[in-house]
Design an enzyme around this catalytic site. Structure first.
Site, short mmCIF file in Angstrom:
data_model
loop_
_atom_site.label_atom_id
_atom_site.label_comp_id
_atom_site.label_asym_id
_atom_site.label_seq_id
_atom_site.Cartn_x
_atom_site.Cartn_y
_atom_site.Cartn_z
N TYR A 45 66.94 -2.75 4.39
CA TYR A 45 66.71 -1.84 3.31
C TYR A 45 67.85 -0.84 3.24
O TYR A 45 68.30 -0.45 4.33
CB TYR A 45 65.21 -1.30 3.13
N ASP A 245 55.75 11.11 8.10
CA ASP A 245 56.70 10.01 7.52
C ASP A 245 57.79 10.23 6.55
O ASP A 245 58.19 9.34 6.02
CB ASP A 245 55.39 8.75 7.19
N ASN A 250 60.79 2.77 1.94
CA ASN A 250 60.26 1.50 1.39
C ASN A 250 58.91 1.45 0.59
O ASN A 250 58.26 0.61 0.34
CB ASN A 250 59.82 0.35 2.33
C1 0GY Z 1 58.12 4.24 8.90
C2 0GY Z 1 57.79 2.93 8.41
C3 0GY Z 1 58.68 2.02 7.83
C4 0GY Z 1 60.01 2.00 8.08
C5 0GY Z 1 60.60 1.99 9.55
O1 0GY Z 1 62.03 1.94 10.90
C6 0GY Z 1 61.75 1.91 9.89
O2 0GY Z 1 62.72 1.17 9.01
O3 0GY Z 1 59.71 2.54 10.17
C7 0GY Z 1 57.76 1.17 6.95
O4 0GY Z 1 58.63 0.42 5.90
O5 0GY Z 1 56.97 0.87 7.26
O6 0GY Z 1 57.38 4.51 9.97
O7 0GY Z 1 58.63 5.11 8.63
#
Ligand code: 0GY
Length: 289
Positions: A45, A245, A250
């Site tokens: 993404y 967070d 996403n």
């Molecule tokens: C979060 C969760 C997400 C993304 C990531 O590493 C990442 O891209 O952790 C998610 O999309 O659930 O903890 O930020």
């Protein structure tokens, strides 16, 4: 930024809940800016730029003192944006990196000097291509020597298969977002109890009681997620962490108001003693000792 993803909230409220002085936001990210710190060509993404200045402004706005900044998948194993943010923040931030198995000892030492204290192993299939467990174990053995720990991110249906590997890791293991329970199933469901049992029998395991915005079916104010987080805080008060967070990569259905996320804290940690552990004592012991 991917067109169906929402940008972070432009003007979060000042929380009604005043966090105690010295509180740590133990899960947040920096993204880009892309022109200085390009995103990984292998990313799944493309987020909105969320530079360090915005993160530090949010920290101050919400009343927090420190950040633990977690490398997200969109930056792959290039930790430059993370390290840059850590170097700017000095003692006010620590980091969780994602590293490739062939990283040099010198590069690990430089990250350690910048404030990295952990690596993250991501098992979420929509975010990363799978990494063989032997590769993760090789990284684990190297970073254990630095006194770092391991942060893992997986979704609840994958826990059963992962447990033997997770329990064989040589360091403290912090599980992101409560192991991503299905909140429709309830706290007593065997799926969540499997996670609770893991923490109960193995004191190496910690968890972040974070991410109601991702786990909630009902949406704000996230009442359907509160019982899960509260159960963990009350059962394992010395092994829980909390984080915003931010900037919430996403998210498609709604973008949380970070001030409203802070207002969930007294519902999951209802006493001052629990708040002190969750927001200060636990993250300081794990990241600043
Ligand atoms: C979060 C969760 C997400 C993304 C990531 O590493 C990442 O891209 O952790 C998610 O999309 O659930 O903890 O930020």
């Amino acid at each position: 930024m991917d067109p169906d993803y929402l940008p972070f909230h432009p003007s979060p409220k000042v929380p009604d809940f005043k966090v105690p002085a010295g509180s740590v936001d133990a899960h947040c990210h920096v993204f880009g800016p892309a022109e200085t710190f390009p995103y990984s060509p292998k990313r799944k993404y493309t987020p909105c730029d969320a530079p360090k200045e915005k993160l530090f402004a949010l920290r101050d706005h919400l009343g927090f003192s420190r950040n633990v900044i977690v490398q997200a998948s969109c930056h792959g194993t290039d930790n430059a944006a993370l390290v840059d943010a850590l170097e700017t923040a000095g003692d006010l931030a620590r980091g969780v990196a994602v590293v490739s198995p062939d990283i040099s000892d010198d590069a690990l030492a430089r990250m350690d000097a910048a404030g990295v204290r952990a690596v993250r192993f991501n098992f979420v299939k929509r975010l990363v291509d799978a990494t063989p467990k032997e590769v993760f174990m090789g990284v684990a053995e190297r970073i254990a020597k630095l006194g770092w720990h391991i942060v893992v991110y997986f979704e609840a249906p994958d826990l059963e298969e992962l447990i033997p590997f997770l329990e064989s890791l040589p360091t403290t293991v912090v599980v992101d977002h409560m192991g991503r329970p299905d909140v429709n199933k309830g706290v007593d469901h065997p799926d969540f109890q499997r996670f609770v049992d893991l923490l109960a029998r193995n004191e190496n395991f910690w968890t972040k009681v974070s991410c109601p915005e991702r786990l909630s079916v009902a949406g704000p104010p996230y009442a359907d997620v509160v019982p899960f987080a509260r159960h963990l805080v009350e059962t394992f008060p010395d092994r829980v962490l909390w984080g915003t967070d931010w900037p919430h990569p996403n998210m498609k259905s709604h973008m949380p108001d970070d001030g409203q996320l802070v207002d969930v804290i007294p519902q999951i940690a209802p006493t001052e003693a629990l708040q002190q552990k969750l927001l200060i004592d636990n993250p300081m012991r794990l990241y600043w000792a």
